[in-house]
Design a protein around this motif. Structure first.
Motif, mmCIF file in Angstrom:
data_model
loop_
_atom_site.group_PDB
_atom_site.id
_atom_site.type_symbol
_atom_site.label_atom_id
_atom_site.label_comp_id
_atom_site.label_asym_id
_atom_site.label_seq_id
_atom_site.Cartn_x
_atom_site.Cartn_y
_atom_site.Cartn_z
ATOM 1 N N CYS A 1 8.488 -2.961 -10.102
ATOM 2 C CA CYS A 1 7.327 -2.283 -10.693
ATOM 3 C C CYS A 1 7.355 -2.433 -12.213
ATOM 4 C CB CYS A 1 7.308 -0.820 -10.280
ATOM 5 S SG CYS A 1 5.862 0.094 -10.863
ATOM 6 N N ASP B 1 3.048 -5.944 -5.998
ATOM 7 C CA ASP B 1 3.032 -6.156 -4.547
ATOM 8 C C ASP B 1 4.452 -6.158 -3.977
ATOM 9 O OD1 ASP B 1 0.259 -6.299 -4.538
ATOM 10 O OD2 ASP B 1 0.227 -8.499 -4.639
ATOM 11 N N GLU C 1 5.835 -2.631 -4.029
ATOM 12 C CA GLU C 1 5.312 -1.802 -2.932
ATOM 13 C C GLU C 1 6.007 -2.146 -1.620
ATOM 14 O OE1 GLU C 1 1.140 -0.475 -0.773
ATOM 15 O OE2 GLU C 1 1.062 -1.853 -2.470
ATOM 16 N N ARG C 2 6.171 -3.445 -1.339
ATOM 17 C CA ARG C 2 6.875 -3.846 -0.103
ATOM 18 C C ARG C 2 8.304 -3.302 -0.086
ATOM 19 N NH1 ARG C 2 4.275 -8.587 -1.188
ATOM 20 N NH2 ARG C 2 6.131 -9.543 -2.114
ATOM 21 N N ARG D 1 8.344 0.463 0.405
ATOM 22 C CA ARG D 1 8.000 0.808 1.796
ATOM 23 C C ARG D 1 9.188 0.531 2.723
ATOM 24 N NH1 ARG D 1 3.300 2.973 1.920
ATOM 25 N NH2 ARG D 1 1.641 2.315 0.502
ATOM 26 N N LEU E 1 6.212 5.283 -5.249
ATOM 27 C CA LEU E 1 5.005 4.566 -4.844
ATOM 28 C C LEU E 1 3.810 5.021 -5.696
ATOM 29 C CD1 LEU E 1 5.439 4.408 -0.971
ATOM 30 C CD2 LEU E 1 5.180 2.440 -2.501
ATOM 31 N N ILE F 1 3.382 2.815 -8.642
ATOM 32 C CA ILE F 1 2.677 1.568 -8.346
ATOM 33 C C ILE F 1 1.176 1.805 -8.321
ATOM 34 C CG2 ILE F 1 2.319 -0.212 -6.584
ATOM 35 C CD1 ILE F 1 5.337 0.192 -5.911
ATOM 36 N N GLN G 1 -1.693 0.197 -10.753
ATOM 37 C CA GLN G 1 -2.844 -0.516 -10.206
ATOM 38 C C GLN G 1 -4.166 0.154 -10.588
ATOM 39 O OE1 GLN G 1 -1.590 -0.364 -6.077
ATOM 40 N NE2 GLN G 1 -0.776 -2.450 -6.166
#
Length: 171
Positions: A67, A73, A76-77, A80, A102, A105, A109
């Motif tokens: 981040c 992206d 985030e993956r 998760r 999260l 992120i 964004q």
């Protein structure tokens, strides 16, 4: 059979993860990222991450570093994956921290409302599982999100309320 927590590789993974956390705090992101990847390599067997606390920390650190390096992206993956692993091994502290991060992120964004929602959800569960330092980080990020949204009333109300509860001896 020996518990993965007691094996030398688990001890090494935990120590390297803690050192990666220090390196990240020092701003040495490339070194911290390399160490987090090393921990995940040590704790992965046949494509499955072992229930080692260092692995959970490594996923969290790797997601944060991604981040911070604007790899949103990938971050985030990774986060998760961190949340999935934490849920699987029932480590609530990491589930909460992952949800909170999260929010970073989403904020990066431009989804400030979504970020605030994640932070507030994590914050409602955090009291029983996280340290006062973590809780202050949650509050600080929430206030920052209010300010970025232009919600000066919420930030001012928090500041007025917090002023009454501040411990002058608190660092």
């Amino acid at each position: 059979w020996q518990s993965p927590q007691r094996t030398p590789s688990a001890v090494r993974a935990n120590l390297v993860a803690l050192l990666a956390m220090v390196r990240r705090a020092q701003g040495r992101l490339h070194e911290a990222r390399r160490m987090a990847a090393e921990v995940l390599d040590i704790t992965t067997r046949n494509g499955r991450t072992l229930p080692v606390s260092g692995a959970l920390l490594a996923y969290l650190l790797l997601g944060l570093i991604q981040c911070e390096q604007n790899e949103l992206d990938a971050a985030e993956r990774t986060l998760r994956q961190s949340a999935e692993l934490a849920r699987e091994y029932q480590v609530t502290m990491y589930v909460i921290l992952t949800q909170f991060y999260l929010g970073y992120i989403l904020a990066a964004q431009g989804d400030l409302a979504g970020a605030l929602q994640l932070v507030e959800q994590a914050e409602t569960q955090a009291g029983r599982y996280l340290s006062p330092l973590n809780l202050r980080e949650f509050v600080g990020f929430r206030v920052l999100l209010w300010l970025r949204q232009g919600d000066l009333a919420a930030a001012s109300a928090w500041a007025a309320q917090d002023k009454r509860t501040v411990d002058p001896d608190r660092p």
